[in-house]
Design a protein around this motif. Structure first.
Motif, PDB file in Angstrom:
ATOM      1  N   ILE A 187       0.824  -1.209   0.000  1.00  0.00           N
ATOM      2  CA  ILE A 187       0.000   0.000   0.000  1.00  0.00           C
ATOM      3  C   ILE A 187       0.855   1.256   0.000  1.00  0.00           C
ATOM      4  N   ASP A 188       1.996   1.218   0.667  1.00  0.00           N
ATOM      5  CA  ASP A 188       2.915   2.365   0.607  1.00  0.00           C
ATOM      6  C   ASP A 188       3.330   2.647  -0.837  1.00  0.00           C
ATOM      7  N   VAL A 189       3.590   1.575  -1.583  1.00  0.00           N
ATOM      8  CA  VAL A 189       3.965   1.729  -2.987  1.00  0.00           C
ATOM      9  C   VAL A 189       2.796   2.274  -3.797  1.00  0.00           C
ATOM     10  N   LEU A 190       1.595   1.772  -3.524  1.00  0.00           N
ATOM     11  CA  LEU A 190       0.408   2.225  -4.260  1.00  0.00           C
ATOM     12  C   LEU A 190       0.083   3.692  -3.964  1.00  0.00           C
ATOM     13  N   ARG A 191       0.266   4.109  -2.723  1.00  0.00           N
ATOM     14  CA  ARG A 191       0.027   5.525  -2.391  1.00  0.00           C
ATOM     15  C   ARG A 191       1.018   6.423  -3.121  1.00  0.00           C
ATOM     16  N   ALA A 248       2.332   5.721  -5.952  1.00  0.00           N
ATOM     17  CA  ALA A 248       1.924   5.719  -7.358  1.00  0.00           C
ATOM     18  C   ALA A 248       0.799   6.718  -7.602  1.00  0.00           C
ATOM     19  N   VAL A 249      -0.132   6.842  -6.642  1.00  0.00           N
ATOM     20  CA  VAL A 249      -1.209   7.827  -6.771  1.00  0.00           C
ATOM     21  C   VAL A 249      -0.647   9.240  -6.726  1.00  0.00           C
ATOM     22  N   ASP A 250       0.275   9.476  -5.801  1.00  0.00           N
ATOM     23  CA  ASP A 250       0.863  10.811  -5.661  1.00  0.00           C
ATOM     24  C   ASP A 250       1.604  11.242  -6.926  1.00  0.00           C
ATOM     25  N   ASN A 251       2.193  10.276  -7.621  1.00  0.00           N
ATOM     26  CA  ASN A 251       3.002  10.586  -8.794  1.00  0.00           C
ATOM     27  C   ASN A 251       2.299  10.311 -10.116  1.00  0.00           C
ATOM     28  N   ALA A 252       1.003  10.018 -10.047  1.00  0.00           N
ATOM     29  CA  ALA A 252       0.270   9.650 -11.257  1.00  0.00           C
ATOM     30  C   ALA A 252       0.030  10.860 -12.156  1.00  0.00           C
ATOM     31  N   THR A 253      -0.049  10.582 -13.430  1.00  0.00           N
ATOM     32  CA  THR A 253      -0.440  11.588 -14.413  1.00  0.00           C
ATOM     33  C   THR A 253      -1.959  11.583 -14.519  1.00  0.00           C
ATOM     34  N   ALA A 303      -4.538   4.097 -10.838  1.00  0.00           N
ATOM     35  CA  ALA A 303      -3.746   4.064  -9.605  1.00  0.00           C
ATOM     36  C   ALA A 303      -4.660   4.125  -8.380  1.00  0.00           C
ATOM     37  N   GLU A 304      -5.711   4.915  -8.455  1.00  0.00           N
ATOM     38  CA  GLU A 304      -6.642   5.012  -7.331  1.00  0.00           C
ATOM     39  C   GLU A 304      -7.426   3.711  -7.145  1.00  0.00           C
ATOM     40  N   TRP A 305      -7.824   3.089  -8.250  1.00  0.00           N
ATOM     41  CA  TRP A 305      -8.506   1.798  -8.152  1.00  0.00           C
ATOM     42  C   TRP A 305      -7.598   0.757  -7.501  1.00  0.00           C
ATOM     43  N   ALA A 306      -6.341   0.732  -7.895  1.00  0.00           N
ATOM     44  CA  ALA A 306      -5.394  -0.230  -7.325  1.00  0.00           C
ATOM     45  C   ALA A 306      -5.218   0.001  -5.822  1.00  0.00           C
ATOM     46  N   LEU A 307      -5.158   1.273  -5.422  1.00  0.00           N
ATOM     47  CA  LEU A 307      -5.025   1.586  -4.000  1.00  0.00           C
ATOM     48  C   LEU A 307      -6.269   1.151  -3.227  1.00  0.00           C
TER      49      LEU A 307
END
Length: 311
Positions: free
Chosen positions: A71-75, A77-82, A89-93
């Motif tokens: 989840i740390d990795v997924l968060r 990814a959301v912060d750095n998403a285009t 990315a939000e669905w994955a989180l």
């Protein structure tokens, strides 16, 4: 357990009253077993007495540790998403947070899904796997275990039924809905393999000629001679579901399963013939006895049948 080639049997001292789904030996004298409700059992005396190594709550705790890191990795990814990748990315989180919530609840309630198979590469490295994609690994002979489910390409959390290793060292996992995963580096990295069949595979074995066999629903059997990359169907002329298998160094392979089915091959799984059995039993395990007969276990207890080659 039996100490006389299956002629007589004694009840082992087991600390749980649950369905046991698999048993294997890591080395002479040391056995491991999987059971329902996430239990992993260990015996240091050839199966006479057993102890609990992991409970369902323990497995849930291992899953929580892995999920928290994921989840740390997924968060991140959301912060750095285009803008184009943000929704995915939000669905994955969201999926990760839901899985963490389930695993956290299971710590107190206990995991109710079964472990289905356990296998050791040597006295130190072993794997246990089961329903809903549970996948555990030990590198210290079972003293400690870690959840490795996140290393598998199994987003739908399909059940994992079996793991085996080819003579060349390829590890193969087979499971629900045609799930096939392999590792070419001893289990550090895994890749999904295109499946030849969309139904479930309940077993896999490594034949003496280096080939791999997978089998399951409706009598489907497939054989690979390229370390699981591609598969060819084996026509067994039988549609009964296959649940277990064993192979010997002389090229013999036996598969067994529902409705009394026992199939034997003398050419490393290239072709099979039916072995006559009585009744309509379900065989969940099979091995070769020292006298050359086929030893079967399942509903109805233990039975032995003669091999076609011995008749």
């Amino acid at each position: 357990y039996s100490d006389d080639n299956g002629q007589s049997w004694m009840q082992a001292d087991v600390p749980v009253s649950l369905a046991i789904t698999s048993v294997t030996f890591a080395r002479p004298g040391e056995a491991w077993g999987t059971a329902h409700d996430g239990f992993l059992l260990h015996s240091g005396d050839n199966g006479a007495t057993w102890e609990i190594k992991l409970s369902g709550s323990d497995v849930a705790k291992l899953s929580v540790v892995t999920l928290e890191a994921q989840i740390d990795v997924l968060r991140s990814a959301v912060d750095n998403a285009t803008p184009e990748t943000l929704e995915d990315a939000e669905w994955a989180l969201d999926d990760g947070l839901f899985a963490l919530e389930e695993a956290t609840a299971a710590i107190d309630e206990g995991m109710t899904t079964p472990l289905l198979d356990v296998w050791f590469a040597d006295e130190n490295k072993g794997y246990a796997l089961g329903a809903y994609g549970v996948f555990l690994r030990t590198d210290d002979g079972g003293e400690t275990w870690a959840a490795h489910s996140n290393r598998l390409d199994n987003p739908d959390k399909y059940h994992l039924y079996t793991i085996t290793r080819s003579s060349a060292g390829t590890l193969l996992i087979a499971g629900e809905a045609g799930t096939l995963l392999r590792s070419l580096d001893g289990g550090n990295q895994w890749e999904r393999v295109e499946s030849p069949y969309a139904g479930s595979f309940f077993g896999s074995i490594a034949a003496s000629d280096g080939s791999l066999l997978i089998f399951g629903l409706r009598g489907n059997v497939f054989r690979s001679i390229d370390e699981g990359l591609s598969w060819l169907a084996v026509d067994t002329r039988d549609q009964r579901t296959l649940m277990s298998g064993t192979a010997s160094e002389d090229g013999s392979v036996v598969l067994a399963g529902a409705a009394g089915v026992v199939l034997e091959s003398s050419d490393a799984g290239t072709s099979f013939d039916a072995v006559p059995t009585e009744g309509n039993k379900v065989y969940s395990g099979v091995t070769f006895a020292d006298d050359g007969s086929i030893l079967l276990v399942g509903f109805g207890g233990v039975s032995a049948v003669a091999r076609n080659s011995n008749e």
